[in-house]
Design a protein around this motif. Sequence first.
Motif, PDB file in Angstrom:
ATOM      1  N   LEU A  19      20.074  52.410  24.751  1.00 16.31           N
ATOM      2  CA  LEU A  19      21.023  53.453  24.348  1.00 16.31           C
ATOM      3  C   LEU A  19      21.381  54.410  25.478  1.00 16.31           C
ATOM      4  CD1 LEU A  19      19.196  54.273  20.987  1.00 16.31           C
ATOM      5  CD2 LEU A  19      21.218  52.821  21.272  1.00 16.31           C
ATOM      6  N   HIS A  20      20.943  54.095  26.711  1.00 13.41           N
ATOM      7  CA  HIS A  20      21.011  55.112  27.758  1.00 13.41           C
ATOM      8  C   HIS A  20      22.419  55.569  28.118  1.00 13.41           C
ATOM      9  CE1 HIS A  20      21.696  51.840  30.731  1.00 13.41           C
ATOM     10  NE2 HIS A  20      22.243  52.786  31.444  1.00 13.41           N
ATOM     11  N   ASP A  21      23.419  54.720  27.898  1.00  9.75           N
ATOM     12  CA  ASP A  21      24.789  55.130  28.236  1.00  9.75           C
ATOM     13  C   ASP A  21      25.619  55.542  27.018  1.00  9.75           C
ATOM     14  OD1 ASP A  21      24.832  55.001  31.002  1.00  9.75           O
ATOM     15  OD2 ASP A  21      25.227  52.836  31.027  1.00  9.75           O
ATOM     16  N   THR A  22      25.026  55.519  25.826  1.00 13.21           N
ATOM     17  CA  THR A  22      25.830  55.746  24.621  1.00 13.21           C
ATOM     18  C   THR A  22      26.349  57.169  24.518  1.00 13.21           C
ATOM     19  OG1 THR A  22      23.809  56.138  23.381  1.00 13.21           O
ATOM     20  CG2 THR A  22      24.754  53.926  23.242  1.00 13.21           C
TER      21      THR A  22
ATOM     22  N   PRO B 163      30.982  41.704  29.202  1.00 18.75           N
ATOM     23  CA  PRO B 163      30.920  42.774  28.209  1.00 18.75           C
ATOM     24  C   PRO B 163      29.938  43.866  28.674  1.00 18.75           C
ATOM     25  CG  PRO B 163      30.404  40.640  27.206  1.00 18.75           C
ATOM     26  CD  PRO B 163      30.571  40.397  28.656  1.00 18.75           C
ATOM     27  N   TYR B 164      30.275  45.119  28.386  1.00 18.64           N
ATOM     28  CA  TYR B 164      29.466  46.226  28.908  1.00 18.64           C
ATOM     29  C   TYR B 164      28.035  46.206  28.382  1.00 18.64           C
ATOM     30  CZ  TYR B 164      28.204  50.743  30.767  1.00 18.64           C
ATOM     31  OH  TYR B 164      27.581  51.731  31.492  1.00 18.64           O
ATOM     32  N   TYR B 165      27.867  45.789  27.123  1.00 12.34           N
ATOM     33  CA  TYR B 165      26.540  45.895  26.505  1.00 12.34           C
ATOM     34  C   TYR B 165      25.464  45.173  27.315  1.00 12.34           C
ATOM     35  CZ  TYR B 165      25.985  41.101  24.744  1.00 12.34           C
ATOM     36  OH  TYR B 165      25.778  39.760  24.660  1.00 12.34           O
ATOM     37  N   LEU B 166      25.877  44.193  28.130  1.00 10.78           N
ATOM     38  CA  LEU B 166      24.887  43.455  28.922  1.00 10.78           C
ATOM     39  C   LEU B 166      24.134  44.358  29.898  1.00 10.78           C
ATOM     40  CD1 LEU B 166      26.814  40.131  29.608  1.00 10.78           C
ATOM     41  CD2 LEU B 166      24.746  40.414  28.217  1.00 10.78           C
ATOM     42  N   HIS B 167      24.804  45.423  30.349  1.00 11.33           N
ATOM     43  CA  HIS B 167      24.139  46.336  31.302  1.00 11.33           C
ATOM     44  C   HIS B 167      22.946  47.056  30.652  1.00 11.33           C
ATOM     45  CE1 HIS B 167      23.313  49.615  34.028  1.00 11.33           C
ATOM     46  NE2 HIS B 167      23.767  50.495  33.142  1.00 11.33           N
ATOM     47  N   PRO B 168      23.153  47.766  29.531  1.00  9.54           N
ATOM     48  CA  PRO B 168      21.973  48.399  28.908  1.00  9.54           C
ATOM     49  C   PRO B 168      20.905  47.382  28.504  1.00  9.54           C
ATOM     50  CG  PRO B 168      23.988  48.905  27.660  1.00  9.54           C
ATOM     51  CD  PRO B 168      24.414  48.198  28.900  1.00  9.54           C
TER      52      PRO B 168
ATOM     53  N   ALA C 292      15.562  52.093  36.494  1.00 11.00           N
ATOM     54  CA  ALA C 292      15.942  50.768  35.996  1.00 11.00           C
ATOM     55  C   ALA C 292      17.464  50.629  35.972  1.00 11.00           C
ATOM     56  CB  ALA C 292      15.359  50.550  34.597  1.00 11.00           C
ATOM     57  N   ASP C 293      18.117  51.695  35.557  1.00 10.72           N
ATOM     58  CA  ASP C 293      19.583  51.733  35.500  1.00 10.72           C
ATOM     59  C   ASP C 293      20.159  51.493  36.899  1.00 10.72           C
ATOM     60  OD1 ASP C 293      22.165  52.222  34.528  1.00 10.72           O
ATOM     61  OD2 ASP C 293      22.009  54.376  34.947  1.00 10.72           O
ATOM     62  N   ARG C 294      19.637  52.234  37.883  1.00 13.39           N
ATOM     63  CA  ARG C 294      20.132  52.088  39.233  1.00 13.39           C
ATOM     64  C   ARG C 294      19.818  50.693  39.795  1.00 13.39           C
ATOM     65  NH1 ARG C 294      22.971  54.618  43.515  1.00 13.39           N
ATOM     66  NH2 ARG C 294      23.691  55.745  41.697  1.00 13.39           N
TER      67      ARG C 294
ATOM     68  N   HIS D  28      19.573  47.871  38.152  1.00 16.38           N
ATOM     69  CA  HIS D  28      20.517  46.875  37.642  1.00 16.38           C
ATOM     70  C   HIS D  28      21.906  47.055  38.241  1.00 16.38           C
ATOM     71  CE1 HIS D  28      23.302  44.999  34.607  1.00 16.38           C
ATOM     72  NE2 HIS D  28      22.569  43.990  35.031  1.00 16.38           N
ATOM     73  N   ASN D  29      22.321  48.310  38.412  1.00 20.15           N
ATOM     74  CA  ASN D  29      23.622  48.549  39.042  1.00 20.15           C
ATOM     75  C   ASN D  29      23.654  48.014  40.466  1.00 20.15           C
ATOM     76  OD1 ASN D  29      24.959  49.722  36.874  1.00 20.15           O
ATOM     77  ND2 ASN D  29      24.183  51.774  37.350  1.00 20.15           N
ATOM     78  N   MET D  30      22.536  48.109  41.169  1.00 23.45           N
ATOM     79  CA  MET D  30      22.477  47.594  42.531  1.00 23.45           C
ATOM     80  C   MET D  30      22.454  46.061  42.537  1.00 23.45           C
ATOM     81  SD  MET D  30      22.818  50.004  44.688  1.00 23.45           S
ATOM     82  CE  MET D  30      22.485  49.039  46.167  1.00 23.45           C
TER      83      MET D  30
HETATM   84 MN    MN Z   1      23.777  52.724  33.019  1.00 24.35          MN
END
Ligand code: MN
Length: 747
Positions: free
Chosen positions: A93-96, A65-70, A159-161, A163-165
């Motif tokens: 909320l960073h991607d909302t 589920p997407y919410y796990l990323h934020p 932090a976003d990057r 986790h994406n990495m």
């Molecule tokens: Mn993000």
Amino acid sequence: MPKVDTHIREEIDQYQLDRQQKGNLVVLLRLCHEHLDSVNEDLVTRAFKLCCKSHENITRASGEPYYLHPVEVAKIMAEEFNIDDVSVVAALLHDTVEDTSVTLKTIEVLFGSTVMHIIDGLTKIMGVFENRDTKQAETFMKLLLSMADDIRVVLIKFADRLHNMRTISHLPKQKQLNKATETMELYAPLAHRFGLFKIKNELEDLSFKVIDPNSYKFLVRKLREKKEAREIFIDEFMQPITSELGEQKFNFEIKGRPKHIYSIYRKMQMQQKPFEEIYDLFAIRIILEEPHTKEDCWRVYSVITDWYTPIPKRFRDFISVPKANGYQSLHTTVITKQGRKVEVQIRTRKMDYIAEQGLAAHWKYKEGNNSGSNELDKFVHWVRDVLDAPRPDAATEFVKDFQLNLYHDEIYIFTPNGELKTLPNGASCIDFAFEIHSEIGERALAAKVNGKMMPLRQKLKSGDQVEIITGNKINLNPDWMEDVVTHKAKARIRQFIKQKERKIANQGRELWEKRAAKGKIEISDQELTKVAKRFKFNDAQEMFYEIGSGAFGVNELFKRVKQLKSKGRLDDESEDHKKQISEQAPEEYFTTARSVGDGKALLVEGELTNVKYSYANCCNPIPGDNVIGFISRNGDVKIHRSNCKNAHHLIRTDSERIIDVSWARNIDTQFLGGIKVIGEDRVGLVNDLTEVLSKSLQTNMKSINVNSEGGMFEGVITAYVNDLKHLEKIIQKLERVDGIKTVIRYE
Ligand code: MN
């Protein structure tokens, strides 16, 4: 409005989390309590619910589920940066706003303006960050700082990057490579500049794993093989130190394992050495826990050097003299009894925190940066204050005190191929065009800002991408002066205006010269300046500009000049001398030879200079004449022949204003020389005289004035001559003309 607000809030608060979501919320809240000074649980819970609700039914590449990323990004904010609950809420909320139907207004209503501003900043820098092929990490950092006025915006982006990495393996191979390269080239250097060394190391390792999986695996295996031997060595090395420090009641941690794979790889590459040689250079870090002070670091140093022999020249005291970025630590290298070199770093927990996690970025190391150094100095000062502060909550203070306004007087604009240009705040598309190239500025017709056509005077903001559309011809408009702020653009536009004015002034001068010739008036530049001043112009150039542009009539000028001349009002310092001559010679014979030398004919005090000079009307010197210079009241130098009567007078009365001048060796301009001819009048005499000049001597005449009375002829010729020799030749030739009795140089 309030009705709607209540409605949204109720809807969110009543949102039902599933079991997995509830579990994740509990973990996040626990992390917050562990790492943050205070936690508003209601606010975090509400953000968590809005996050789950808005990303409902959306999955990531991994199928999760997407919410796990934020949520993971929020965990990094709590765990790694441990700043405050606001940054955790903003991370959730960073991607909302970017990806879902949630608006900034809703964010503001539910979480307040601070969270809203952070989300707004994140959304703004989103487009700037994505798919940029730029290696200008330095300028990029400034761009970020100029766009984001809250440090939390930048940290959430990291932090976003991160986790994406960490979860990159779920993406297709090509996308992985793109992201990894971007991270290596942009995010890692940025993290380094911000002083986020731990984040930087992890970003590099994660990218390295994608870009060069074989080398990565090789190093991981090597590290695993060596791990045991290394740990044994460190244990043995530290054993006596640990027991001594324990006896002295020290509370400390030892770090001895290099975790950063990419740095080992890079050292191997740079130093061209095998893994073992790099890896076996031991570095041990001793971190003193609170409330140990810097004085305790010295005590630890003394314990270590009691046991092992230090290499004196490898000692560094970054505690008394911190690095420019605020880094503090004691470094020493010692030798074991087996002859092995070990580097030991000693620092307090606070110093370690700043060195690894803090925002003590390498401001000072910015290559070629010379702007805002005062701001930077203040910042570095402040970092040191934080280091010396009794409480360890440095991160919280960073947010409160460190306003990201370092680069607000600059904006950063992308060229169409992704290059960044730095411009002052308030710059327009015209400034940008001139910044790229003066030719682009001159030919600019329109601009595309972020893909949209805009007028050239459009003001730019950080992160804009600008393309200038140019024509074949120069399109520069003097009105642009009002729309530019850069020196470059201003200078070029000013130059253009001057050129244009000069052209018009030349046209005006031509008009005047035609009129003057028609009206048979001879007037020198000096006299023209006097006339111009009488008309309240600054100088003759300005007067000619007004004539050229049609604002001032050439006939009016002519009338006035004639009037002034007849009254003798235009005479200068050689007044008396001229009057003497004019008494001797008939009025119409009196011509004032105007020098046409371009000002490069004279050496003032032995050298060619930019000293302004002109030739005296009284003696009209030409090259070859013995000359002296006389410094006039306005600083110009007036050139007289040294046998000139006026010059003699000046030498007697004002000798300190005399200056040594001589002619240059090569002079390619012509001068006006006057010749007086006396003889018997006859038919065709004038014709004979002019023929000698133009045909046999190829000399151009400016004027010839004649007077014949009682069979006698008297004429004054002004001709363009190169120098004294040329003039003497003319005189010789004219003497041979039939009927001519006397030929003399006439001044
Ligand atoms: Mn993000």
